[in-house]
Scaffold this active site. Structure first.
Site: not given
Ligand code: NAD
Length: 494
Positions: A158, A235, A290, A394
């Protein structure tokens, strides 16, 4: 300063983009709420399994022709997309602010970073070239060609609703693959707007698809045997799950996870320049990045520490908070009430575990008359110890934990206690110290007198330990390797 005009004027009902058509989903709709105004701005569906299958079918049907389309012709679609993105730059940016909450300048930065990936992907005729060596034996030549594989999914977080899918999708299609983007269910409007421009840019139907939904839809994409690989950003627990799943079903995967980034401030740092960089690092995007600074590791004597702390807190307490479409604002709300609640939980935990709160963002004052539901001010904790929850987990919000270290060695040891390895930065005026830091620290993205070590589109977006699962990274040359199979040909002609 006046509030910029909102580009979304009535509640949008979002559709999936499958086979070049905008299709209404039969799945349940949920509200997308502007976190600053708390007004509903869109309704997004949780797509059904049947709809996922339709998207995968369309993408697979489009693949053979798209693969045969010359790289130059494929690039022409990307050049048109780039022009359309520039023409719609401001609207795209304002949409990000409306659905995510970030300030308009942060959104403009996100739009620019996204477009840069389209620009880099237009270099595919050169980037995708293989390798050749003649006379590997008498009269025999050997060469390597890179071929696309088929259909890839892209599952996005998001916090950068516009940019993250652009770390992958332009390269996927430029190399001759087809792609299905699943935006975050929390702020999917930017991808819909991007999809409208993709449509206008003239990509053949089925090459670039968008399907809405959450974890269920992501799982359906992962389980579908007609998808060759997955690009995931989100995440760590989900990244791990996806990496495991892809291993089981034999898919290629890039899985970028969460982070807990340390910023080291040496006593020889130029504080006048360092403090503004730290404000952007810790509080930019309301800490939901991130690459955000999370733990400030201060190396120096008591006098330096006192001076640093004073300047850090002074600067943080002056950050102007409000609706991101107000150009005078420096920090917007959290993207959701749930996200804010999570951060509040961490703040309470920090106090409970003995850290000292010296700037309390819970007592937030904002500019303008908006509900406070998602707003939180910059928060600073001192006396933080590396074993405390706020130093380890985090938080993903505007909270800085100040930790002291006696030396660079101790600072690096503390960094290495973290299970994450996304980014680490150092502020110093010593080249020797900086080199030592770069050499030893086990993190994928290193900043030297830079608070946000965000790799440009032509470099890989790295990450180590629990921040990254896979081998090849997104962006740059590595992502071209990810989206192509290396085929080796050895030939002899009699
Ligand atoms: P999230 O893991 O909750 O969701 C990410 C995506 O995964 C969404 O599209 C969601 O619908 C999907 N999803 C959720 N549960 C799932 C499951 N069980 N199986 C498959 N898909 C699933 O993450 P978020 O809250 O949207 O984003 C924030 C996180 O992203 C933070 O931890 C941040 O550090 C990380 N992030 C990392 C980077 C990087 O480059 N390393 C970049 C941006 C964000």
């Amino acid at each position: 300063m006046a509030i910029l005009e909102e580009p979304i004027k009535e509640v949008l009902v979002l559709k999936n983009y499958i086979d070049g058509e905008w299709v209404e989903s039969e799945g349940e709709l949920h509200d997308i709420v502007n976190p600053a105004t708390r007004k509903v701005i869109a309704k997004a569906p949780s797509s059904t399994e049947k709809e996922v299958d339709e998207a995968v079918k369309a993408a697979n049907q489009a693949f053979p022709e798209w693969r045969k389309t010359t790289p130059l012709a494929r690039c022409r679609c990307l050049f048109r997309l780039k022009e359309l993105l520039e023409e719609n730059f401001e609207e795209l940016s304002r949409i990000q602010t409306m659905e995510h909450g970030k300030t308009i300048d942060e959104s403009r930065g996100e739009t620019r970073r996204g477009i840069e990936n389209v620009e880099v992907a237009t270099g595919i005729p050169s980037l995708m070239m293989g390798e050749t060596l003649e006379d590997i034996a008498t009269g025999i030549d050997e060469y390597l060609i890179r071929q696309p594989l088929g259909v890839f999914s892209c599952i996005a977080p998001f916090n950068f609703p516009f940019m993250v899918p652009l770390w992958f999708a332009p390269y996927a299609v430029a190399t001759g693959n087809c792609v299905i983007v699943k935006p975050s269910p929390r702020d999917p409007i930017s991808q819909v707007k991007l999809g409208e421009l993709v449509d206008e840019a003239g990509f053949p139907p089925g090459v670039w698809n968008i399907i809405h939904g959450g974890g269920e839809v992501a799982r359906a994409l992962l389980e579908n045997k007609d998808i060759k690989g997955a690009c995931f950003v989100g995440s760590t627990p989900v990244a791990k799950e996806i990496y495991k799943k892809c291993g089981e079903v034999g898919k290629r995967v890039i899985a970028q996870g969460g982070a807990k980034n340390f910023i080291v401030i040496m006593s020889d740092a130029d504080l006048e320049k360092t403090i503004p960089a730290l404000m952007t690092s810790f509080y930019g995007n309301t800490g939901q990045r991130c690459l955000s600074g999370a733990n400030a590791l201060v190396v120096g004597d008591d006098a330096f520490y006192k001076k640093f702390l004073q300047e850090f807190v002074d600067a943080a307490s002056k950050i102007k908070i409000g609706y991101g479409l107000d150009e005078g604002i420096q920090m917007g709300p959290m993207q959701s009430e749930e996200g804010k609640r999570r951060v509040l939980g961490f703040i309470e935990k920090g106090i409970e575990e003995g850290a000292k709160i010296i700037l309390d963002g819970r007592k937030v004052e904002i500019k303008g008359n908006y509900p406070l539901d998602c707003f939180l001010g910059p928060t600073v904790f001192e006396n933080v110890k590396p074993y405390m929850t706020i130093a380890k987990e985090e938080i993903f919000g505007p909270v800085a934990s100040i930790i002291r270290a006696k030396s660079l060695d101790e600072a690096i040891d503390i960094i290495h206690t973290s299970r994450y390895g996304n980014a680490a930065c150092i502020f110093t005026s010593s080249g020797k110290t900086a080199r030592e830091f770069q050499y030893r620290v086990q993190c994928g993205n290193i900043g030297i007198n830079i608070g946000i070590a965000a790799p440009m589109a032509f470099f890989p977006f790295s990450g180590m330990k629990d921040s990254f699962f896979g081998i090849l990274h997104g962006q740059g040359k590595e992502v071209i390797r990810f989206f192509t199979e290396s085929k080796v040909v050895i030939q002899r002609w009699w």
